[in-house]
Motif scaffolding. Structure first.
Motif, PDB file in Angstrom:
ATOM      1  N   LEU A 123       0.830  -1.199   0.000  1.00 52.07           N
ATOM      2  CA  LEU A 123       0.000   0.000   0.000  1.00 52.07           C
ATOM      3  C   LEU A 123       0.865   1.250   0.000  1.00 52.07           C
ATOM      4  CD1 LEU A 123      -2.717   1.528   0.300  1.00 52.07           C
ATOM      5  CD2 LEU A 123      -2.446   1.265   2.780  1.00 52.07           C
ATOM      6  N   ASN A 124       1.881   1.283   0.867  1.00 51.55           N
ATOM      7  CA  ASN A 124       2.741   2.457   0.952  1.00 51.55           C
ATOM      8  C   ASN A 124       3.567   2.653  -0.316  1.00 51.55           C
ATOM      9  OD1 ASN A 124       1.710   2.786   3.466  1.00 51.55           O
ATOM     10  ND2 ASN A 124       3.592   2.450   4.591  1.00 51.55           N
ATOM     11  N   ARG A 125       3.986   1.557  -0.931  1.00 54.15           N
ATOM     12  CA  ARG A 125       4.720   1.673  -2.194  1.00 54.15           C
ATOM     13  C   ARG A 125       3.816   2.252  -3.284  1.00 54.15           C
ATOM     14  NH1 ARG A 125       6.986  -3.154  -0.174  1.00 54.15           N
ATOM     15  NH2 ARG A 125       5.563  -4.495  -1.349  1.00 54.15           N
ATOM     16  N   LYS A 126       2.542   1.840  -3.264  1.00 57.93           N
ATOM     17  CA  LYS A 126       1.574   2.380  -4.223  1.00 57.93           C
ATOM     18  C   LYS A 126       1.394   3.885  -3.996  1.00 57.93           C
ATOM     19  CE  LYS A 126      -1.972   2.040  -7.186  1.00 57.93           C
ATOM     20  NZ  LYS A 126      -2.554   3.388  -7.076  1.00 57.93           N
ATOM     21  N   MET A 127       1.370   4.301  -2.732  1.00 56.80           N
ATOM     22  CA  MET A 127       1.220   5.714  -2.418  1.00 56.80           C
ATOM     23  C   MET A 127       2.421   6.524  -2.898  1.00 56.80           C
ATOM     24  SD  MET A 127      -0.439   5.029   1.335  1.00 56.80           S
ATOM     25  CE  MET A 127      -0.267   6.659   2.018  1.00 56.80           C
ATOM     26  N   MET A 128       3.622   5.969  -2.748  1.00 60.20           N
ATOM     27  CA  MET A 128       4.817   6.659  -3.230  1.00 60.20           C
ATOM     28  C   MET A 128       4.823   6.720  -4.763  1.00 60.20           C
ATOM     29  SD  MET A 128       6.566   7.980  -0.829  1.00 60.20           S
ATOM     30  CE  MET A 128       8.047   8.377  -1.769  1.00 60.20           C
ATOM     31  N   GLN A 129       4.263   5.687  -5.421  1.00 54.86           N
ATOM     32  CA  GLN A 129       4.145   5.719  -6.877  1.00 54.86           C
ATOM     33  C   GLN A 129       3.243   6.871  -7.321  1.00 54.86           C
ATOM     34  OE1 GLN A 129       2.736   1.836  -8.012  1.00 54.86           O
ATOM     35  NE2 GLN A 129       4.628   0.800  -7.428  1.00 54.86           N
ATOM     36  N   GLU A 130       2.203   7.143  -6.521  1.00 53.06           N
ATOM     37  CA  GLU A 130       1.309   8.253  -6.825  1.00 53.06           C
ATOM     38  C   GLU A 130       2.074   9.582  -6.805  1.00 53.06           C
ATOM     39  OE1 GLU A 130      -2.417   8.285  -7.148  1.00 53.06           O
ATOM     40  OE2 GLU A 130      -1.842   6.278  -7.801  1.00 53.06           O
ATOM     41  N   ILE A 131       2.995   9.712  -5.848  1.00 58.65           N
ATOM     42  CA  ILE A 131       3.799  10.935  -5.741  1.00 58.65           C
ATOM     43  C   ILE A 131       4.698  11.088  -6.965  1.00 58.65           C
ATOM     44  CG2 ILE A 131       5.629  12.084  -4.425  1.00 58.65           C
ATOM     45  CD1 ILE A 131       4.440  10.696  -1.912  1.00 58.65           C
ATOM     46  N   HIS A 132       5.393  10.014  -7.333  1.00 55.87           N
ATOM     47  CA  HIS A 132       6.299  10.079  -8.473  1.00 55.87           C
ATOM     48  C   HIS A 132       5.530  10.348  -9.771  1.00 55.87           C
ATOM     49  CE1 HIS A 132       9.950   9.095  -6.341  1.00 55.87           C
ATOM     50  NE2 HIS A 132       9.347   8.078  -5.758  1.00 55.87           N
ATOM     51  N   ALA A 133       4.342   9.748  -9.904  1.00 58.61           N
ATOM     52  CA  ALA A 133       3.527   9.974 -11.101  1.00 58.61           C
ATOM     53  C   ALA A 133       3.101  11.441 -11.195  1.00 58.61           C
ATOM     54  CB  ALA A 133       2.301   9.066 -11.090  1.00 58.61           C
ATOM     55  N   ALA A 134       2.755  12.032 -10.052  1.00 53.32           N
ATOM     56  CA  ALA A 134       2.358  13.438 -10.042  1.00 53.32           C
ATOM     57  C   ALA A 134       3.533  14.334 -10.411  1.00 53.32           C
ATOM     58  CB  ALA A 134       1.813  13.819  -8.665  1.00 53.32           C
ATOM     59  N   LEU A 135       4.716  14.009  -9.912  1.00 46.16           N
ATOM     60  CA  LEU A 135       5.904  14.813 -10.206  1.00 46.16           C
ATOM     61  C   LEU A 135       6.272  14.759 -11.693  1.00 46.16           C
ATOM     62  CD1 LEU A 135       8.182  14.028  -7.122  1.00 46.16           C
ATOM     63  CD2 LEU A 135       7.168  16.234  -7.716  1.00 46.16           C
ATOM     64  N   GLU A 136       5.962  13.640 -12.326  1.00 43.01           N
ATOM     65  CA  GLU A 136       6.295  13.490 -13.748  1.00 43.01           C
ATOM     66  C   GLU A 136       5.310  14.212 -14.666  1.00 43.01           C
ATOM     67  OE1 GLU A 136       6.467   9.326 -14.433  1.00 43.01           O
ATOM     68  OE2 GLU A 136       8.279   9.009 -13.246  1.00 43.01           O
ATOM     69  N   SER A 137       4.102  14.473 -14.181  1.00 37.04           N
ATOM     70  CA  SER A 137       3.051  14.986 -15.068  1.00 37.04           C
ATOM     71  C   SER A 137       2.679  16.443 -14.783  1.00 37.04           C
ATOM     72  CB  SER A 137       1.797  14.119 -14.937  1.00 37.04           C
ATOM     73  OG  SER A 137       1.300  14.155 -13.607  1.00 37.04           O
ATOM     74  N   ARG A 138       3.444  17.143 -13.992  1.00 37.25           N
ATOM     75  CA  ARG A 138       3.060  18.500 -13.577  1.00 37.25           C
ATOM     76  C   ARG A 138       3.856  19.553 -14.334  1.00 37.25           C
ATOM     77  NH1 ARG A 138       7.576  19.094 -13.646  1.00 37.25           N
ATOM     78  NH2 ARG A 138       9.157  19.142 -12.050  1.00 37.25           N
ATOM     79  N   ASP A 139       3.341  20.769 -14.323  1.00 38.84           N
ATOM     80  CA  ASP A 139       4.051  21.920 -14.884  1.00 38.84           C
ATOM     81  C   ASP A 139       4.760  22.709 -13.786  1.00 38.84           C
ATOM     82  OD1 ASP A 139       3.252  21.753 -17.713  1.00 38.84           O
ATOM     83  OD2 ASP A 139       1.241  22.101 -16.930  1.00 38.84           O
ATOM     84  N   LEU A 140       4.277  22.556 -12.550  1.00 36.18           N
ATOM     85  CA  LEU A 140       4.789  23.344 -11.441  1.00 36.18           C
ATOM     86  C   LEU A 140       4.664  22.535 -10.160  1.00 36.18           C
ATOM     87  CD1 LEU A 140       5.648  26.141 -10.172  1.00 36.18           C
ATOM     88  CD2 LEU A 140       3.199  26.692 -10.113  1.00 36.18           C
ATOM     89  N   VAL A 141       5.697  22.559  -9.336  1.00 33.93           N
ATOM     90  CA  VAL A 141       5.660  21.880  -8.040  1.00 33.93           C
ATOM     91  C   VAL A 141       5.480  22.910  -6.936  1.00 33.93           C
ATOM     92  CG1 VAL A 141       6.969  20.530  -6.350  1.00 33.93           C
ATOM     93  CG2 VAL A 141       7.090  19.931  -8.764  1.00 33.93           C
ATOM     94  N   LEU A 142       4.517  22.657  -6.045  1.00 34.44           N
ATOM     95  CA  LEU A 142       4.339  23.477  -4.852  1.00 34.44           C
ATOM     96  C   LEU A 142       4.762  22.642  -3.648  1.00 34.44           C
ATOM     97  CD1 LEU A 142       0.767  24.931  -5.562  1.00 34.44           C
ATOM     98  CD2 LEU A 142       2.977  25.885  -6.228  1.00 34.44           C
ATOM     99  N   LEU A 143       5.887  22.994  -3.058  1.00 35.25           N
ATOM    100  CA  LEU A 143       6.356  22.294  -1.861  1.00 35.25           C
ATOM    101  C   LEU A 143       5.844  23.057  -0.644  1.00 35.25           C
ATOM    102  CD1 LEU A 143       8.024  20.226  -0.299  1.00 35.25           C
ATOM    103  CD2 LEU A 143      10.036  21.679  -0.648  1.00 35.25           C
ATOM    104  N   ILE A 144       4.985  22.399   0.123  1.00 36.25           N
ATOM    105  CA  ILE A 144       4.383  23.040   1.292  1.00 36.25           C
ATOM    106  C   ILE A 144       5.086  22.546   2.548  1.00 36.25           C
ATOM    107  CG2 ILE A 144       2.243  23.507   2.544  1.00 36.25           C
ATOM    108  CD1 ILE A 144       0.733  22.620   0.020  1.00 36.25           C
ATOM    109  N   VAL A 145       5.582  23.462   3.364  1.00 35.83           N
ATOM    110  CA  VAL A 145       6.229  23.087   4.624  1.00 35.83           C
ATOM    111  C   VAL A 145       5.569  23.842   5.773  1.00 35.83           C
ATOM    112  CG1 VAL A 145       8.435  22.607   3.495  1.00 35.83           C
ATOM    113  CG2 VAL A 145       8.025  24.865   4.457  1.00 35.83           C
ATOM    114  N   ASP A 146       5.615  23.229   6.926  1.00 37.20           N
ATOM    115  CA  ASP A 146       5.094  23.841   8.146  1.00 37.20           C
ATOM    116  C   ASP A 146       6.181  24.772   8.697  1.00 37.20           C
ATOM    117  OD1 ASP A 146       4.225  24.497  10.688  1.00 37.20           O
ATOM    118  OD2 ASP A 146       3.463  22.493  11.143  1.00 37.20           O
TER     119      ASP A 146
END
Length: 279
Positions: free
Chosen positions: A52-75
């Motif tokens: 499950l966690n590996r699938k979730m990390m795949q979702e992150i990598h897929a999003a990073l590959e298909s975006r025009d802009l990354v918004l890194l949100i930090v506390d």
């Protein structure tokens, strides 16, 4: 930013399990062009110690590959740690344009902000560093303006009145899972999943039956509670929110099922992804 709740939110890690898209249509003003922004909310970055966690990390990598802009949100109220460095490395490796959003500035002393900006600006060449408070709606107009100006020209991908790509069936499952997270202890969130088994729509009433999966009988007992009270509380909270979302009465049935080791089952984990259900 979207104006409606389209993703569940709790203080517990790994609340978000898949990519969730939210659409914002922006009007032209003060020299800024009109446009449509498609935000992609991803699971949080974490150690992939199960299928499950590996699938979730795949979702992150897929999003990073298909975006025009990354918004890194930090506390902005938290100290920079190894986890922040790991996420920063992901952003750096993905390449392209990146904004840094320093959230929760309403809880930060003003003299603390500039040193934080200076620290991050030395770690990566962000195109923009924008202090915001999501809870108090501070800095969000600036953020939208900067995003529209940074995005490339392109077609409108979704109708103006569409807020998300998620079907109501998936949103219903997520709302139920949110109530499970909010009303149970630390162990259960990672071991529970929700699957809609029936979703019948009529003009005045929707009938929804959902199964809450867990991995052990002891977890099932916790979810049901003494005399079924915990499950009743989860169901009531979910039903009330669903009625507000759907604009009609909802008859909600919840069942608790034990499926040992479901987080390591490729077939089951895939079945939780609504995109596969509709493919």
């Amino acid at each position: 930013l979207v104006g409606e709740k389209i993703a569940i939110v709790t203080e517990k890690p790994q609340t978000t399990r898949t990519r969730i898209q939210g659409m914002v249509n922006v009007k032209a003003q003060r020299g800024r062009p009109a446009g449509q922004i498609i935000f992609i909310d991803t699971p949080g970055v974490h150690k992939p110690d199960s299928r499950l966690n590996r699938k979730m990390m795949q979702e992150i990598h897929a999003a990073l590959e298909s975006r025009d802009l990354v918004l890194l949100i930090v506390d902005a109220t938290e100290k920079f740690g190894s986890g922040d460095q790991f996420v920063l490395d992901l952003v750096r490796k993905s390449g392209g344009t990146a904004f840094l959003l320093l959230n929760k500035i309403d809880k930060l002393q003003k003299d603390k902000l500039l040193p934080i900006i200076d620290h991050y600006s030395k770690l990566h060449s962000f195109q923009e560093i924008i202090p915001i408070s999501a809870a108090r709606n501070q800095g969000l107009d600036v953020l939208i303006d900067k995003i529209i100006r940074a995005l490339p020209d392109g077609p409108r991908y979704f109708p103006q009145d569409q807020l998300t790509d998620q079907p109501e069936r998936f949103i219903a499952a997520e709302i139920i899972r949110e109530k499970v997270l909010l009303k149970t202890g630390k162990e259960l969130p990672y071991a529970t999943a929700v699957m809609i088994e029936r979703f019948e729509e009529t003009e005045k009433l929707d009938r929804i039956a959902a199964a809450i999966y867990c991995e052990r009988e002891g977890q099932k007992a916790i979810l049901i509670g003494k005399g079924g009270q915990k499950l009743k509380d989860i169901g009531t909270a979910a039903r009330l929110e669903l009625e507000g979302l759907l604009g009609k009465k909802v008859f909600l049935e919840l069942f608790v099922k034990v499926k040992p080791g479901w987080r390591e089952s490729a077939a089951f984990v895939d079945e939780l992804d609504w995109r596969r259900q509709f493919s």
